[in-house]
Design a protein around this motif. Structure first.
Motif, mmCIF file in Angstrom:
data_model
loop_
_atom_site.group_PDB
_atom_site.id
_atom_site.type_symbol
_atom_site.label_atom_id
_atom_site.label_comp_id
_atom_site.label_asym_id
_atom_site.label_seq_id
_atom_site.Cartn_x
_atom_site.Cartn_y
_atom_site.Cartn_z
ATOM 1 N N LEU A 80 35.151 72.727 -34.110
ATOM 2 C CA LEU A 80 34.338 71.594 -33.646
ATOM 3 C C LEU A 80 34.626 70.305 -34.411
ATOM 4 O O LEU A 80 34.347 69.223 -33.902
ATOM 5 N N ASP A 81 35.137 70.426 -35.633
ATOM 6 C CA ASP A 81 35.417 69.184 -36.379
ATOM 7 C C ASP A 81 36.906 68.859 -36.422
ATOM 8 O O ASP A 81 37.317 67.918 -37.106
ATOM 9 N N LEU A 117 37.782 81.273 -26.284
ATOM 10 C CA LEU A 117 36.631 80.441 -26.602
ATOM 11 C C LEU A 117 35.706 80.383 -25.400
ATOM 12 O O LEU A 117 36.080 79.903 -24.345
ATOM 13 N N TYR A 118 34.528 80.896 -25.569
ATOM 14 C CA TYR A 118 33.507 80.840 -24.544
ATOM 15 C C TYR A 118 32.398 79.906 -25.025
ATOM 16 O O TYR A 118 32.174 79.768 -26.212
ATOM 17 N N MET A 119 31.711 79.314 -24.115
ATOM 18 C CA MET A 119 30.615 78.436 -24.483
ATOM 19 C C MET A 119 29.318 78.957 -23.868
ATOM 20 O O MET A 119 29.302 79.486 -22.772
ATOM 21 N N GLU A 120 28.242 78.737 -24.587
ATOM 22 C CA GLU A 120 26.939 79.150 -24.083
ATOM 23 C C GLU A 120 26.252 77.985 -23.392
ATOM 24 O O GLU A 120 26.526 76.823 -23.643
ATOM 25 N N ASP A 121 25.312 78.331 -22.568
ATOM 26 C CA ASP A 121 24.612 77.314 -21.782
ATOM 27 C C ASP A 121 23.416 76.737 -22.546
ATOM 28 O O ASP A 121 22.746 77.411 -23.289
ATOM 29 N N PHE A 122 23.184 75.482 -22.355
ATOM 30 C CA PHE A 122 21.951 74.849 -22.831
ATOM 31 C C PHE A 122 21.787 73.562 -22.049
ATOM 32 O O PHE A 122 22.680 73.127 -21.344
ATOM 33 N N GLY A 123 20.634 72.962 -22.130
ATOM 34 C CA GLY A 123 20.377 71.805 -21.294
ATOM 35 C C GLY A 123 19.813 70.636 -22.061
ATOM 36 O O GLY A 123 19.792 70.616 -23.276
ATOM 37 N N ILE A 124 19.387 69.644 -21.349
ATOM 38 C CA ILE A 124 18.780 68.475 -21.959
ATOM 39 C C ILE A 124 17.518 68.101 -21.167
ATOM 40 O O ILE A 124 17.313 68.566 -20.061
ATOM 41 N N PHE A 125 16.712 67.292 -21.758
ATOM 42 C CA PHE A 125 15.591 66.740 -21.006
ATOM 43 C C PHE A 125 15.378 65.303 -21.455
ATOM 44 O O PHE A 125 15.882 64.891 -22.494
ATOM 45 N N GLU A 126 14.641 64.565 -20.673
ATOM 46 C CA GLU A 126 14.442 63.154 -21.029
ATOM 47 C C GLU A 126 13.031 62.927 -21.574
ATOM 48 O O GLU A 126 12.185 63.790 -21.468
ATOM 49 N N ILE A 138 37.266 80.063 -16.987
ATOM 50 C CA ILE A 138 36.434 79.016 -17.608
ATOM 51 C C ILE A 138 36.479 79.117 -19.120
ATOM 52 O O ILE A 138 35.466 79.267 -19.801
ATOM 53 N N ARG A 139 37.678 79.039 -19.665
ATOM 54 C CA ARG A 139 37.804 79.146 -21.113
ATOM 55 C C ARG A 139 39.168 78.607 -21.542
ATOM 56 O O ARG A 139 40.010 78.251 -20.700
ATOM 57 N N ALA A 178 33.057 76.206 -36.999
ATOM 58 C CA ALA A 178 32.809 74.807 -37.366
ATOM 59 C C ALA A 178 34.118 74.025 -37.385
ATOM 60 O O ALA A 178 34.157 72.855 -36.980
#
Lengths: 148, 161
Positions: B13-14, B152-161, B75-76, B10
């Motif tokens: 991220l802040d 630091l690795y990031m996980e995948d996620f997406g968006i929708f409209e 990619i990190r 956290a």
């Protein structure tokens, strides 16, 4: 596929990652942009692809950005509300969205934070567009930091 | 492999964990501790049964340099710290199980833990410094870990409209 730009990851470790103290903005891109995590500044993004530019379009603020520590899932999240784009005229197709901090307003120094590919290209002019973040488990998570 | 506490995730991220500030973080060695990502401070570590090392010559190590490097190839972003060095420690003392990095200030907020003896169990001090080296174990007994302290690795996620 990862969607957080590498410069943003480094900003997290440098204490430069701006969340609650400064608004995020969201911009919409056409299909000619291919996500590249190496892109360091917005100017890199805009050189590699085309931002939506139909009448009625402007970059929008991301509402209610906040950081959450989730002990149950052993992760931290940036949560945000959905982002509305109203009144877009017809003529272009939205393929993806990118969030970034407001910063200086100069593309050559603004760091893109994260890229989101729409499930399907969306033509403008068919009504209001609302972008909602969809987390791995809980909707509204714009960025999630997990154990590798 | 080092593990990041939730409080630090956290904090990344802040913006409350600036790893580029010299001497803002310290490493300490702990016995009888099982990593729990929900622990926030060194007090939590103690409450969970952790015991900080008391061998003669031991004191916490203030980390002088932390570097943050963008690793576009993988990619990190990599965080590289100087190796925590303790001592010289009197000979004959069993080196503890865990090396914990925390903030010097802010009530010792935790950042990462590195299990030591999972790879090299039963290390006994020999009257010299005990050095913890980050990353992947190699074949040299004195270089138990090397490489970035955190990736630091990031996980995948997406968006929708």
């Amino acid at each position: 596929m990862p969607n957080v730009y590498n410069e943003a990851k480094a900003a997290m470790a440098r204490g430069d990652f701006v969340t609650e103290s400064e608004p995020f903005l969201m911009l919409l891109m056409q299909a000619d942009y291919t996500y590249d995590p190496d892109h360091e500044f917005l100017s890199d993004v805009l050189s590699a692809g085309t931002e939506i530019s139909v009448v009625g379009y402007s970059r929008q603020s991301v509402p209610n950005v906040n950081v959450q520590k989730d002990d149950a899932a052993d992760q931290a999240n940036i949560r945000a509300d959905e982002v509305p784009f109203a009144g877009l005229s017809a003529g272009e197709t939205i393929a993806s969205a990118i969030i970034f901090p407001t910063g200086t307003g100069v593309a050559s120094s603004q760091v893109p934070y994260a890229y989101y590919l729409l499930p399907a290209p969306l033509p403008t002019g068919a009504g209001a567009v609302v972008i909602q973040f969809q987390g791995l488990v809980t909707d509204g998570h714009a960025i999630q930091l997990l154990d590798s | 492999v080092s593990r990041v506490y939730n409080i630090a995730k956290a904090g990344f991220l802040d913006g409350s964990y600036d790893l580029t500030i010299p001497s803002a973080y310290e490493a300490s060695l702990w016995d009888s501790y099982t990593y729990d990502p929900e622990h926030d401070t060194l007090s939590d570590v103690s409450s969970a049964g952790g015991v900080e090392w008391t061998a003669p010559g031991y004191s916490r190590y203030t980390i002088p340099v932390v570097a943050v490097d963008i690793n576009d190839l993988d990619i990190r972003a990599d965080v590289t710290m100087s190796r925590p060095e303790f001592g010289p420690i009197a000979g004959g003392n069993l080196v503890p199980d865990n090396c914990i990095v925390s903030k010097v200030s802010d009530s010792s907020l935790l950042m990462i833990v590195l299990p030591i003896q999972g790879t090299y169990p039963g290390v006994i001090s020999e009257g010299s410094n005990v050095v913890v080296v980050w990353g992947i174990p190699d074949s040299t007994p004195t270089d138990r870990y090397q490489g970035p302290a955190i990736s630091l690795y990031m996980e995948d996620f997406g968006i929708f409209e």
